[in-house]
Design an enzyme around this catalytic site. Structure first.
Site, mmCIF file in Angstrom:
data_model
loop_
_atom_site.group_PDB
_atom_site.id
_atom_site.type_symbol
_atom_site.label_atom_id
_atom_site.label_comp_id
_atom_site.label_asym_id
_atom_site.label_seq_id
_atom_site.Cartn_x
_atom_site.Cartn_y
_atom_site.Cartn_z
ATOM 1 N N ARG A 199 0.769 -1.111 0.061
ATOM 2 C CA ARG A 199 -0.018 0.076 -0.206
ATOM 3 C C ARG A 199 0.830 1.306 -0.056
ATOM 4 O O ARG A 199 0.217 2.408 0.140
ATOM 5 C CB ARG A 199 -0.786 -0.056 1.296
ATOM 6 C CG ARG A 199 -2.356 0.088 0.904
ATOM 7 C CD ARG A 199 -3.079 -0.077 2.296
ATOM 8 N NE ARG A 199 -4.526 0.193 2.245
ATOM 9 C CZ ARG A 199 -5.238 -0.750 2.488
ATOM 10 N NH1 ARG A 199 -4.888 -1.800 2.363
ATOM 11 N NH2 ARG A 199 -6.542 -0.488 2.617
ATOM 12 N N ARG B 230 -9.924 7.581 4.198
ATOM 13 C CA ARG B 230 -9.253 6.292 3.564
ATOM 14 C C ARG B 230 -8.893 6.690 1.901
ATOM 15 O O ARG B 230 -7.919 6.075 1.318
ATOM 16 C CB ARG B 230 -10.056 4.953 3.754
ATOM 17 C CG ARG B 230 -10.059 4.686 4.914
ATOM 18 C CD ARG B 230 -10.915 3.744 5.423
ATOM 19 N NE ARG B 230 -10.787 2.306 4.808
ATOM 20 C CZ ARG B 230 -11.896 1.483 4.585
ATOM 21 N NH1 ARG B 230 -13.085 1.737 5.120
ATOM 22 N NH2 ARG B 230 -11.400 0.444 3.922
ATOM 23 N N ARG C 24 -17.887 -2.135 9.891
ATOM 24 C CA ARG C 24 -16.637 -1.949 10.393
ATOM 25 C C ARG C 24 -16.455 -0.395 10.888
ATOM 26 O O ARG C 24 -17.018 0.280 9.879
ATOM 27 C CB ARG C 24 -15.706 -2.151 9.299
ATOM 28 C CG ARG C 24 -15.054 -3.362 9.028
ATOM 29 C CD ARG C 24 -14.453 -3.634 7.832
ATOM 30 N NE ARG C 24 -13.280 -2.614 7.559
ATOM 31 C CZ ARG C 24 -12.340 -2.969 6.352
ATOM 32 N NH1 ARG C 24 -12.681 -3.756 5.725
ATOM 33 N NH2 ARG C 24 -11.766 -1.915 6.247
#
Ligand code: AMP
Length: 218
Positions: A86, A169, A158
């Site tokens: 990532r 994000r 979540r």
């Protein structure tokens, strides 16, 4: 067979990595799932990762690289990586450690999805805390509202799937993870796939790329 599946949060990496792992008999190594397990177990790593995850930020490379290199070592039949690498640094460390064993990633697939679709998919996502099955309130609802089809457990959202965290994000993705696509593109072919459509259609496009590789590897 060693595969990397790239894509923004909500691009469908989890769904498609699961299908790829089943079809080719390889391990599905999801860095997010491993971190969530560590958190549930209350491990040192889980505790360290917690704050970053809840804010939609990345967990520091040194923690992730160690965790994923252990997972990769155990996956002797091959693997599909979900959520890792990532950062460009994670990608470079992975390439170097594979190259040191005369090995390398066989194929990189990049799932491309519009931001609007990402937000809609993630905020509607619900999962079973017991078996990990994933649903979507609109696109893939359970038979009974809010309850897992497989074991009857109440579904949960979540903590990092709320709209505010999803925006963070996505921002983290563009700043730190999109450059990983360019890193791979600078040295090899990356297969860009439109991930906006129906999951079965997208899965077939992925399989058409991977089937010839799987035959070659046999
Ligand atoms: P995911 O389930 O892949 O969306 O990951 C959930 C969260 O775990 C991310 O928002 C990050 O906080 C953390 N995470 C997962 N994979 C990585 C990674 N390769 N590097 C850094 N943080 C990660």
């Amino acid at each position: 067979m060693k595969i990397v599946l790239l894509g923004a949060p909500g691009a469908g990496k989890g769904t498609h990595c699961k299908r790829v792992a089943e079809r080719y008999g390889i391990a599905h190594l999801s860095s997010g799932d491993i971190l969530r397990r560590e958190r549930a177990e209350g491990s040192e790593l889980g505790k360290k990762a917690q704050g970053y995850m809840d804010a939609g930020a990345l967990v520091p490379d040194e923690l992730i690289v160690e965790m994923m290199s252990q997972a990769v070592k155990k996956a002797s039949a091959g693997y599909v990586l979900d959520g890792f690498p990532r950062t460009v640094n994670q990608g470079q460390v992975l390439d170097k450690s594979l190259a040191a064993q005369g090995d390398g990633i066989d194929m990189v697939i990049n799932l491309e999805v519009d931001d609007r679709v990402v937000v809609e998919r993630i905020t509607g996502r619900r999962s079973c805390p017991k078996c990990g099955a994933v649903y979507h309130v609109k696109n893939m609802p359970p038979k009974k509202d809010g309850v897992c089809d497989k074991d009857g457990t109440g579904l949960v959202q979540r903590p990092d799937d709320t709209e505010e965290v999803v925006r963070n994000r996505l921002e983290t993705y563009y700043r730190q993870t999109k450059p990983v696509v360019d890193y791979y593109k600078s040295g090899r072919t990356v297969h860009d796939i439109d991930g906006n459509g129906d999951a079965d259609v997208v899965a077939n496009v992925i399989f058409r790329k991977l089937d010839p590789l799987a035959r070659k590897k046999k």
